[in-house]
Design a protein around this motif. Structure first.
Motif, PDB file in Angstrom:
ATOM      1  N   PRO A   1       0.814  -1.210   0.000  1.00  0.00           N
ATOM      2  CA  PRO A   1       0.000   0.000   0.000  1.00  0.00           C
ATOM      3  C   PRO A   1       0.854   1.269   0.000  1.00  0.00           C
ATOM      4  N   ILE A   2       0.307   2.353  -0.544  1.00  0.00           N
ATOM      5  CA  ILE A   2       1.044   3.620  -0.641  1.00  0.00           C
ATOM      6  C   ILE A   2       1.493   4.109   0.735  1.00  0.00           C
ATOM      7  N   SER A   3       0.626   3.955   1.738  1.00  0.00           N
ATOM      8  CA  SER A   3       0.996   4.427   3.085  1.00  0.00           C
ATOM      9  C   SER A   3       2.257   3.708   3.572  1.00  0.00           C
ATOM     10  N   GLU A   4       2.370   2.429   3.248  1.00  0.00           N
ATOM     11  CA  GLU A   4       3.558   1.661   3.652  1.00  0.00           C
ATOM     12  C   GLU A   4       4.795   2.100   2.859  1.00  0.00           C
ATOM     13  N   MET A   5       4.581   2.393   1.571  1.00  0.00           N
ATOM     14  CA  MET A   5       5.706   2.873   0.739  1.00  0.00           C
ATOM     15  C   MET A   5       6.294   4.147   1.318  1.00  0.00           C
ATOM     16  N   PHE A   6       5.405   5.086   1.697  1.00  0.00           N
ATOM     17  CA  PHE A   6       5.862   6.349   2.282  1.00  0.00           C
ATOM     18  C   PHE A   6       6.666   6.071   3.553  1.00  0.00           C
ATOM     19  N   GLU A   7       6.147   5.136   4.351  1.00  0.00           N
ATOM     20  CA  GLU A   7       6.751   4.848   5.650  1.00  0.00           C
ATOM     21  C   GLU A   7       8.113   4.174   5.499  1.00  0.00           C
ATOM     22  N   ILE A   8       8.170   3.194   4.612  1.00  0.00           N
ATOM     23  CA  ILE A   8       9.385   2.389   4.498  1.00  0.00           C
ATOM     24  C   ILE A   8      10.435   3.047   3.596  1.00  0.00           C
ATOM     25  N   PHE A   9       9.997   3.528   2.424  1.00  0.00           N
ATOM     26  CA  PHE A   9      10.961   4.057   1.447  1.00  0.00           C
ATOM     27  C   PHE A   9      10.970   5.581   1.337  1.00  0.00           C
ATOM     28  N   GLY A  10       9.919   6.231   1.854  1.00  0.00           N
ATOM     29  CA  GLY A  10       9.841   7.689   1.769  1.00  0.00           C
ATOM     30  C   GLY A  10       9.092   8.154   0.530  1.00  0.00           C
TER      31      GLY A  10
ATOM     32  N   ASN B   1     -11.829   9.715   5.270  1.00  0.00           N
ATOM     33  CA  ASN B   1     -10.963   8.888   4.403  1.00  0.00           C
ATOM     34  C   ASN B   1      -9.494   9.291   4.476  1.00  0.00           C
ATOM     35  N   LYS B   2      -9.039   9.634   5.653  1.00  0.00           N
ATOM     36  CA  LYS B   2      -7.672  10.141   5.778  1.00  0.00           C
ATOM     37  C   LYS B   2      -6.624   9.034   5.850  1.00  0.00           C
ATOM     38  N   THR B   3      -6.987   7.914   6.469  1.00  0.00           N
ATOM     39  CA  THR B   3      -5.957   6.968   6.910  1.00  0.00           C
ATOM     40  C   THR B   3      -5.071   6.412   5.800  1.00  0.00           C
ATOM     41  N   LYS B   4      -5.639   6.149   4.624  1.00  0.00           N
ATOM     42  CA  LYS B   4      -4.777   5.574   3.582  1.00  0.00           C
ATOM     43  C   LYS B   4      -4.011   6.650   2.799  1.00  0.00           C
ATOM     44  N   ARG B   5      -4.141   7.915   3.232  1.00  0.00           N
ATOM     45  CA  ARG B   5      -3.429   8.997   2.543  1.00  0.00           C
ATOM     46  C   ARG B   5      -2.366   9.596   3.481  1.00  0.00           C
ATOM     47  N   PRO B   6      -1.108   9.196   3.292  1.00  0.00           N
ATOM     48  CA  PRO B   6      -0.051   9.555   4.243  1.00  0.00           C
ATOM     49  C   PRO B   6       0.142  11.056   4.438  1.00  0.00           C
ATOM     50  N   LEU B   7      -0.200  11.876   3.433  1.00  0.00           N
ATOM     51  CA  LEU B   7       0.055  13.315   3.577  1.00  0.00           C
ATOM     52  C   LEU B   7      -0.930  14.001   4.521  1.00  0.00           C
ATOM     53  N   ILE B   8      -2.076  13.349   4.779  1.00  0.00           N
ATOM     54  CA  ILE B   8      -3.073  13.990   5.656  1.00  0.00           C
ATOM     55  C   ILE B   8      -3.466  13.105   6.846  1.00  0.00           C
ATOM     56  N   ALA B   9      -2.950  11.876   6.876  1.00  0.00           N
ATOM     57  CA  ALA B   9      -3.378  10.900   7.900  1.00  0.00           C
ATOM     58  C   ALA B   9      -3.159  11.404   9.318  1.00  0.00           C
ATOM     59  N   HIS B  10      -2.098  12.202   9.517  1.00  0.00           N
ATOM     60  CA  HIS B  10      -1.730  12.652  10.870  1.00  0.00           C
ATOM     61  C   HIS B  10      -2.517  13.878  11.327  1.00  0.00           C
TER      62      HIS B  10
END
Ligand code: S3P
Length: 171
Positions: A42-51, A113-122
């Protein structure tokens, strides 16, 4: 002919895109889904692991791999037009359509619908509209390079047909 739907997160690129594609008899592709399949995560994981940078590289590769396709409508991710030369590339390789929506409307659509979108999830719900207003303003210059700019604030079946007709005239 490829139609690229662009616009901020939550502007309806995927939902309207599917409906438009079926009205146009085009195949529908969601670029985020293509990137997730390619990365196998998932994209959220990509952001987390690879940036984010690694995500943007893969997003650009997946976008440009579409060169030469026809009868295809692509819902792009909200950041695709603002990175590298993607917007210029889309304008040169198809018809770009910007689904323009107000920050208030985007915030109310994105709130659940924030959670799967890393730029706004927080972000807290109360911060969302303010963040979107600023972020959208910083992206608007790229979005407005689209060949078609369509007010997507109040979509219904009639307006979807209107947009389909606009696309067909340019296709
Ligand atoms: C992003 C939008 C997302 C996805 C990623 C980054 C952005 O796509 O590509 O989370 O930078 O605006 P949607 O616009 O489909 O939510």
């Amino acid at each position: 002919m490829i139609v690229f739907l662009i616009g901020y997160m939550g502007s309806g690129k995927s939902t309207l895109g599917k409906k438009l594609a079926s009205r146009l008899n085009f195949e529908f592709l969601d670029l985020d889904d293509v990137v997730e399949a390619e990365a196998d995560m998932p994209i959220s994981e990509m952001f987390e692991i690879f940036g984010e940078d690694r995500f943007r590289e893969l997003e650009e590769t997946c976008l440009k791999d579409l060169a030469g396709r026809s009868h295809l409508l692509v819902a792009t991710g909200g950041g695709a037009p603002v990175h590298g030369k993607n917007m210029e590339w889309m304008n040169a390789n198809g018809l770009t359509v910007y689904l323009k929506m107000s920050p208030g409307m985007l915030a109310s659509r994105l709130r659940p619908n924030k959670t799967k979108r890393p730029l706004i999830a927080h972000l807290a719900d109360a911060e969302l509209e303010g963040f979107i207003a600023k972020h959208l303003a910083s992206r608007e210059g790229s979005y407005e390079k689209a060949q078609v700019i369509y007010d997507a604030n109040s979509m219904n079946a009639q307006r979807l047909d209107e947009l389909k007709n606009i696309i067909q005239k340019q296709a």
